[in-house]
Design a protein around this motif. Structure first.
Motif, short mmCIF file in Angstrom:
data_model
loop_
_atom_site.label_atom_id
_atom_site.label_comp_id
_atom_site.label_asym_id
_atom_site.label_seq_id
_atom_site.Cartn_x
_atom_site.Cartn_y
_atom_site.Cartn_z
N ARG A 177 -3.67 -15.98 9.98
CA ARG A 177 -4.48 -15.38 11.04
C ARG A 177 -5.00 -14.01 10.63
N GLU A 178 -6.08 -13.59 11.28
CA GLU A 178 -6.68 -12.29 11.01
C GLU A 178 -5.73 -11.17 11.47
N PRO A 179 -5.83 -9.98 10.85
CA PRO A 179 -5.00 -8.85 11.30
C PRO A 179 -5.39 -8.40 12.70
N ILE A 235 -2.12 -4.33 11.74
CA ILE A 235 -1.02 -5.01 11.06
C ILE A 235 -1.43 -6.44 10.78
N GLN A 236 -0.83 -7.00 9.76
CA GLN A 236 -1.07 -8.39 9.41
C GLN A 236 -0.19 -9.29 10.28
N GLN A 237 -0.80 -10.28 10.91
CA GLN A 237 -0.01 -11.25 11.67
C GLN A 237 0.72 -12.20 10.74
N ASP A 238 0.05 -12.56 9.66
CA ASP A 238 0.66 -13.44 8.66
C ASP A 238 0.54 -12.77 7.30
N GLU A 298 -5.80 -12.45 -2.94
CA GLU A 298 -7.04 -11.86 -3.46
C GLU A 298 -7.31 -10.48 -2.86
N GLY A 299 -6.24 -9.76 -2.59
CA GLY A 299 -6.36 -8.39 -2.11
C GLY A 299 -6.51 -8.24 -0.61
N SER A 300 -6.55 -9.33 0.13
CA SER A 300 -6.74 -9.22 1.58
C SER A 300 -5.46 -8.83 2.30
N GLY A 301 -4.31 -9.11 1.72
CA GLY A 301 -3.03 -8.84 2.38
C GLY A 301 -2.62 -9.93 3.34
N ARG A 302 -3.48 -10.92 3.56
CA ARG A 302 -3.20 -11.99 4.51
C ARG A 302 -2.82 -13.26 3.75
N GLU A 303 -1.82 -13.93 4.24
CA GLU A 303 -1.41 -15.21 3.64
C GLU A 303 -2.59 -16.18 3.69
N PRO A 304 -2.87 -16.85 2.57
CA PRO A 304 -3.99 -17.81 2.57
C PRO A 304 -3.91 -18.77 3.75
#
Length: 369
Positions: free
Chosen positions: A152-154, A187-190, A143-149
């Motif tokens: 963890r938070e960036p 950066i995105q952790q996940d 949904e545009g967040s870039g994080r795997e559902p």
């Protein structure tokens, strides 16, 4: 043109050894390889720059020449006299942000541009159009967040400490955009497995675009928030639709008026009567006065462009008397010759008769001399 900072592209310090440079290149290549992301132009460019950086930094001779060429920051021209601007550039390259502030963690999404081609009637009378194109939109998986559902938070980028920039080398080094976080500072952790943590993917997108009556050619309609989504919570960009108006066969626009250039036969121009005229609302019959001249402009009131107050401009009708091209021996040619003799006898062309009389007087004067 200044060469890019290869150390920043790979996200390694200037004193990195060969093994560290190789590991960094493999990481960037894995994150941006064209085979994995065939539709991501940014990934292709990042992979190209990473390959270029690795080619130089993995070769000791090339790396040495590259390091020597970047002793002085490229942005500072030491051939010019010292100035406040030069000192500011040098200070910024040496020390960066002395107050330790961090680059904004949110980034607004990019605008999308689209050209919509419509008819003259569409912009004069108003219309609604559905446009559809393949463009970048919010990734459906994250949904545009870039994080795997459920991921963890960036976090702040460990390579640049959240500043989005890295400083390489010694005293006269320069600060460049961090290659690890692409200048974002986070950066995105996940990262989302579908969009690689960017929050956007190419997909088919559709929108309704409404053109109010009187829309100008070349104007821009802005659909706010319908561009590419922002990163790390940044607001979305806008969809900017430029209006292109296709030429009309008979009509053109001049401000709030419309203009029609209408061809009229010689006989109709002389006799007058009803002639068909195209308008933006459809065809109408207009009274043509007898003896109208080519180039004359007649007016149809209220047939122009609507305004914001509920009124409308006019339509101007430019009369173009069309002269026929007659082949030898044609019936029309014979009739026109007879008509020419008859008009001369009856004196229905006074200006032409005056010109002929002046010519005859001139010739007589020449013979008398």
């Amino acid at each position: 043109m200044a060469r890019p900072d290869y150390y920043a592209i790979l996200g390694v310090p200037r004193d990195a050894d060969a093994a560290e440079i190789k590991r960094a290149y493999r990481r960037v290549a894995l994150e941006s390889h064209p085979d994995r992301f065939p539709d991501d132009d940014d990934a292709h460019e990042r992979f190209r720059l990473a390959s270029e950086a690795y080619e130089v930094l993995s070769d000791p001779a090339k790396r040495s020449r590259y390091d020597s060429s970047r002793i002085i920051p490229d942005a500072i021209d030491l051939t010019r006299p010292p100035s406040v601007a030069t000192a500011r550039d040098l200070f910024g390259n040496l020390f960066g942000d002395v107050f330790g502030s961090r680059r904004a963690k949110r980034r607004k999404g990019r605008d999308i541009r689209y050209t919509l081609s419509v008819t003259l009637a569409d912009v004069v009378l108003g219309s609604t159009h559905t446009i559809s194109f393949e463009g970048r939109g919010a990734c459906e998986r994250c949904e545009g967040s870039g994080r795997e559902p459920g991921g963890r938070e960036p976090i702040e980028c460990p390579n640049c400490g959240g500043s989005g920039e890295v400083k390489t080398g010694g005293l006269l080094s320069r600060r460049s955009r961090c290659g690890r976080c692409d200048g974002m500072g986070m950066i995105q952790q996940d990262p989302c497995t579908a969009c690689r943590g960017r929050g956007v993917r190419k997909r088919q997108r559709s929108f309704d675009v409404r053109l109010p009556p009187g829309t100008e050619a070349g104007s821009e309609k802005i659909l706010r928030g319908e561009g590419e989504p922002g990163r790390f919570g940044g607001e979305a960009g806008n969809l900017r639709v430029t209006i292109n108006v296709r030429p009309h066969r008979w009509l053109r626009r001049e401000g709030m008026n419309l203009v029609a250039r209408i061809p009229v036969p010689i006989s109709r121009a002389a006799l007058g009567g009803k002639i068909p005229v195209p308008t933006i609302d459809g065809w109408v019959d207009m009274d043509l006065p007898a003896g109208v001249a080519s180039g004359a402009k007649l007016r149809l009131r209220g047939k122009g462009v609507p305004d914001s107050r509920g009124g409308r401009g006019d339509q101007l009708v430019e009369i173009h008397v069309e002269t026929p091209k007659l082949p030898e021996g044609s019936r029309s040619r014979e009739l026109l010759l007879e008509l020419d003799r008859a008009m001369a006898r009856e004196g229905v062309l006074p200006e032409h008769a005056e010109l002929v009389a002046a010519l005859e007087a001139h010739e007589a004067q020449r013979e008398g001399n």
